[in-house]
Each structure stands twice: as structure tokens, then as C-alpha cells.
Design a protein around this motif. Sequence first.
Motif, PDB file in Angstrom:
ATOM      1  N   ASN A   1     -10.921 -13.444  -5.150  1.00 52.60           N
ATOM      2  CA  ASN A   1     -12.260 -13.282  -6.209  1.00 52.60           C
ATOM      3  C   ASN A   1     -13.085 -13.906  -6.078  1.00 52.60           C
ATOM      4  OD1 ASN A   1     -13.818 -13.957  -8.376  1.00 52.60           O
ATOM      5  ND2 ASN A   1     -12.098 -12.577  -9.518  1.00 52.60           N
ATOM      6  N   GLU A   2     -14.108 -13.561  -5.744  1.00 52.72           N
ATOM      7  CA  GLU A   2     -15.527 -14.560  -5.517  1.00 52.72           C
ATOM      8  C   GLU A   2     -16.015 -15.101  -6.391  1.00 52.72           C
ATOM      9  OE1 GLU A   2     -19.307 -12.374  -5.250  1.00 52.72           O
ATOM     10  OE2 GLU A   2     -17.822 -10.012  -6.239  1.00 52.72           O
TER      11      GLU A   2
ATOM     12  N   ALA B   1     -14.137 -18.212  -5.858  1.00 54.31           N
ATOM     13  CA  ALA B   1     -14.753 -18.891  -5.070  1.00 54.31           C
ATOM     14  C   ALA B   1     -15.551 -20.018  -5.022  1.00 54.31           C
ATOM     15  CB  ALA B   1     -14.830 -18.143  -4.061  1.00 54.31           C
ATOM     16  N   TYR B   2     -16.418 -19.404  -6.202  1.00 49.81           N
ATOM     17  CA  TYR B   2     -17.750 -19.835  -6.668  1.00 49.81           C
ATOM     18  C   TYR B   2     -17.362 -21.180  -7.740  1.00 49.81           C
ATOM     19  CZ  TYR B   2     -20.952 -20.668  -9.700  1.00 49.81           C
ATOM     20  OH  TYR B   2     -22.138 -21.582 -10.387  1.00 49.81           O
TER      21      TYR B   2
END
Length: 137
Positions: free
Chosen positions: A17-18, A21-22
Amino acid sequence: MINELLFVYGSLLNAGNEFAAYLSSNAHLHSTGKFKGKLYDIGEYPGAIINTDGTDEVTGSIYQLNYPGEALKILDDYEGFGTDQHQPNLFIRELLKVESTNGTIYCWIYLYNLPVDGLKQIKSGDYLDYLNKKSDG
């Protein structure tokens, strides 16, 4: 001062999931934890609600945010929380007591804000474990 701790239990734990990652690049893992509640399968993600009356618990990870004001704005948008989001909000962000491996602490948690009638409860309270078992069989 804004609380720097965020409890995550769902898609923000998914390495692909982006926004997970953030979170990984803008926070560090504080500990694991749990709170009194129920976890539901909403489809592509889970939703948790508070339930202090029962024995059900939701488990997850607690992150200490490097820049909580900035990070929470980004995550609020992802979670559909805020006055500029569709109403009623899909999730609400609340500051709740969480039992961590380091004792009881207050963390921000995104709680599901729509009715759970007809949704499948994830009895274990552990979303990643649930996904692994779901993909195994």
C-alpha cells in the motif's frame, strides 16, 4: 501539542500500500498493541469499531509519527476523514487508550464510521492474519 502515536490495524500494515510506505518512511514502529473493539471485513480493507462491553480486541501496530500534523493530514485524506470528505465520513479519527507492549498509551485510531450490519466480523481481531488465512484457502 498533537499526539504523535498512531495505531494501525488494516491496510496501513500492508507493505504493498502506498500510504503504508508513506507511513514507514515518516514514522517508526513504537510497539504492537490492542484495544477493545471489533474488526470487520469491508471488502478491500477492514474497519474497526470500539466495543468496551465485550472481550473482542483489535490488534495492530503503533507508530510514532515524525511530523504528526503533516502525516495526519495525508492519512486523514486516505481514510476519508474530514469536513472536506464525503459525509458521513467513512472513518473517524479518535484518540483512544491502547494496551501496548509498553503499557497503556493514547493513540490516534481510524474507526469505521458506517453501520456494520451484515459485515463479516474478523473474530481474531488481526487483519494480516485474516488475509493470510483467506489467501491460503
